[in-house]
Write an enzyme that holds these catalytic residues in place. Structure first.
Site, PDB file in Angstrom:
ATOM      1  CD  GLN A  26       1.379   8.163  28.533  1.00 54.42           C
ATOM      2  OE1 GLN A  26       2.051   7.289  27.307  1.00 54.42           O
ATOM      3  NE2 GLN A  26       1.241   8.024  29.388  1.00 54.42           N
ATOM      4  CE  LYS A  50       5.244   5.868  26.755  1.00 54.95           C
ATOM      5  NZ  LYS A  50       4.273   5.908  27.562  1.00 54.95           N
ATOM      6  CG  ASP A 101      -0.435   2.210  23.421  1.00 54.23           C
ATOM      7  OD1 ASP A 101       0.280   1.849  24.461  1.00 54.23           O
ATOM      8  OD2 ASP A 101      -1.014   3.279  23.968  1.00 54.23           O
TER       9      ASP A 101
HETATM   10  N1  GUN Z   1      -0.679   5.757  30.079  1.00 55.30           N
HETATM   11  C1  GUN Z   1       0.522   4.580  31.474  1.00 55.30           C
HETATM   12  N2  GUN Z   1       0.889   3.959  30.259  1.00 55.30           N
HETATM   13  C2  GUN Z   1       0.575   3.802  29.175  1.00 55.30           C
HETATM   14  C3  GUN Z   1       0.516   3.267  28.058  1.00 55.30           C
HETATM   15  O1  GUN Z   1       0.862   2.190  28.153  1.00 55.30           O
HETATM   16  N3  GUN Z   1      -0.139   3.620  26.761  1.00 55.30           N
HETATM   17  C4  GUN Z   1      -0.429   4.756  26.460  1.00 55.30           C
HETATM   18  N4  GUN Z   1      -1.208   5.082  25.549  1.00 55.30           N
HETATM   19  N5  GUN Z   1      -0.711   5.624  27.550  1.00 55.30           N
HETATM   20  C5  GUN Z   1      -0.275   5.121  29.256  1.00 55.30           C
END
Ligand code: GUN
Length: 304
Positions: free
Chosen positions: A109, A65, A132
Site C-alpha cells: 500500500q 481489500k 498493482d
Molecule cells: N494507494 C492508493 N491507491 C493505491 C493503489 O491502487 N495501490 C497501492 N499499492 N497503493 C495505493
C-alpha cells in the site's frame, strides 16, 4: 455488462455510472471462477497486502481489500509493519512473498514512509505477482500496448466503467487530468489503446478549463477536491471522478467528495461517476480480477 445495468439517472440530467453495482457483479463472477478452480483441484488464490505504518486512510483501504478478497472466496494475507520499518526489512518481506507458493499477488500500500523508496519496492515484486501493475515490467508492457501485462487497478476500473457507457471509444477525445504513475499515466495508455485521442493535463497545463471542455471523455485524478466545475464539462461528456477527499460540512459533519463538483457537473455531463460508489469499489474489484488472473496463469504454467 451493458450500460443499462450500470447507469441510472443522476437527477440533474446525467446518467449515474454505478461503480458499486458493477464491482459487486465482478466480485460475484470472480467468486464463481475461484470455486471452479478449486473444483478442478487447485489451491485457493492468495493475495498479500502489505501496510507499513499507521496512515488512517491506508488502514481503511487495506481492511476493505481484505474483506473483498474474502468475499471473492480468495485467501488474504495481511502484513502490517511499523512506521519505522527500513527499506531492507520491507525488501526482505517482499522476497519471502515472491517465493511463497501460496501467494499469487502482492500489493504494497502506498504511500510509504519517507525512508523507503516506493519505486525500489514496487520493482522488487515479481512481475507475475505484481497485481498493482506498478512495476517497470508491467508498466512497460502497458506502454507497448502488449496484452500480457497486469494493468493498474484504478485505471482498469475506470476503463471498465467507460466501456459500460461506450461500446466503442474509437476517435473520441479523452482528457486525463493528473499525471500520476498510479492513475493518470496508465489511464492515458489504456485510452490510447482504446483508440481515443488522448491529452494528459497536469499542474503546468495552460487553459486547462478549455482543454477539459473539449473532452468527450474526462477522467479526473488530482486529489484536489472540487477542482473541476460544471463549466469545465462539455455537454453530454462522460466524466470519471477518481478523487476521494473527506471534507467538513458547515453542520460540523464530514462527507466524501470527488475532484469534480458533482452537483454542477451532473447538470452538464451525459454520464458521471458518483463519489463514493463510483471508481473506489471498481479499484478493489480490479485488484481481485488481477489476483485471480495471476493465480490462473501461475497454475497453468506449473501444470504445463
Ligand atoms: N494507494 C492508493 N491507491 C493505491 C493503489 O491502487 N495501490 C497501492 N499499492 N497503493 C495505493
Amino acid at each position: 455488462m451493458t450500460a443499462s445495468t450500470t447507469t441510472m439517472n443522476a437527477g440533474g440530467g446525467a446518467e449515474l455510472i454505478d461503480g458499486k453495482a458493477m464491482a459487486a457483479g465482478m466480485t460475484a463472477d470472480i467468486r464463481e471462477q475461484v470455486e471452479m478452480l478449486v473444483r478442478q483441484g487447485h489451491e485457493l488464490p492468495g493475495l498479500a497486502v502489505v501496510l507499513v505504518g499507521n496512515d488512517p486512510a491506508s488502514e481503511v483501504y487495506v481492511k476493505n481489500k481484505a474483506i473483498q478478497t474474502h468475499r471473492a472466496g480468495m485467501k488474504s494475507f495481511m502484513q502490517m509493519m511499523p512506521e519505522s520499518t527500513s527499506q531492507e526489512e520491507l525488501l526482505a518481506l517482499i522476497e519471502e512473498l515472491n517465493e511463497n507458493p501460496k501467494v499469487d499477488g502482492i500489493l504494497v500500500q502506498l504511500p510509504l514512509p519517507p525512508q523507503i523508496d516506493a519505486a525500489t519496492v514496487t520493482n522488487a515484486i515479481h512481475p507475475d505477482k505484481d497485481v498493482d501493475g506498478l512495476g517497470e515490467v508491467n508498466t512497460g508492457r502497458l506502454a507497448l500496448g502488449m496484452e500480457n501485462g497486469i494493468v493498474p487497478c484504478t485505471p482498469l476500473g475506470c476503463l471498465k466503467l467507460l466501456q459500460s457507457v461506450h461500446e466503442d471509444m474509437t476517435g473520441l477525445k479523452a482528457v486525463v487530468i493528473g499525471a500520476s504513475n498510479l492513475v493518470g499515466r496508465p489511464m492515458a495508455q489504456l485510452l490510447l489503446k482504446a483508440n481515443c485521442t488522448v491529452t494528459v493535463a497536469h499542474i503546468h497545463t495552460r487553459n486547462i478549463e478549455e482543454l477539459a471542455r473539449s473532452a468527450d471523455i474526462l477522467v479526473v485524478a488530482t486529489g484536489k477536491a472540487g477542482l473541476v466545475k460544471g463549466s469545465w464539462i462539455k455537454p453530454g461528456a462522460t466524466v470519471i471522478d477518481v478523487g476521494i477527499t473527506r471534507v467538513q460540512t458547515p453542520e460540523g459533519k464530514s462527507r466524501l467528495v470527488g475532484d469534480v463538483v458533482f452537483e454542477e457537473a451532473s447538470r452538464v455531463a451525459g454520464h458521471i461517476t458518483p463519489v463514493p460508489g463510483g471508481v473506489g469499489p471498481m479499484t478493489i474489484a480490479c485488484l481481485l480480477h488481477n489476483t485471480f488472473q495471476a493465480a490462473s496463469r501461475r497454475r497453468a504454467s506449473t501444470e504445463g
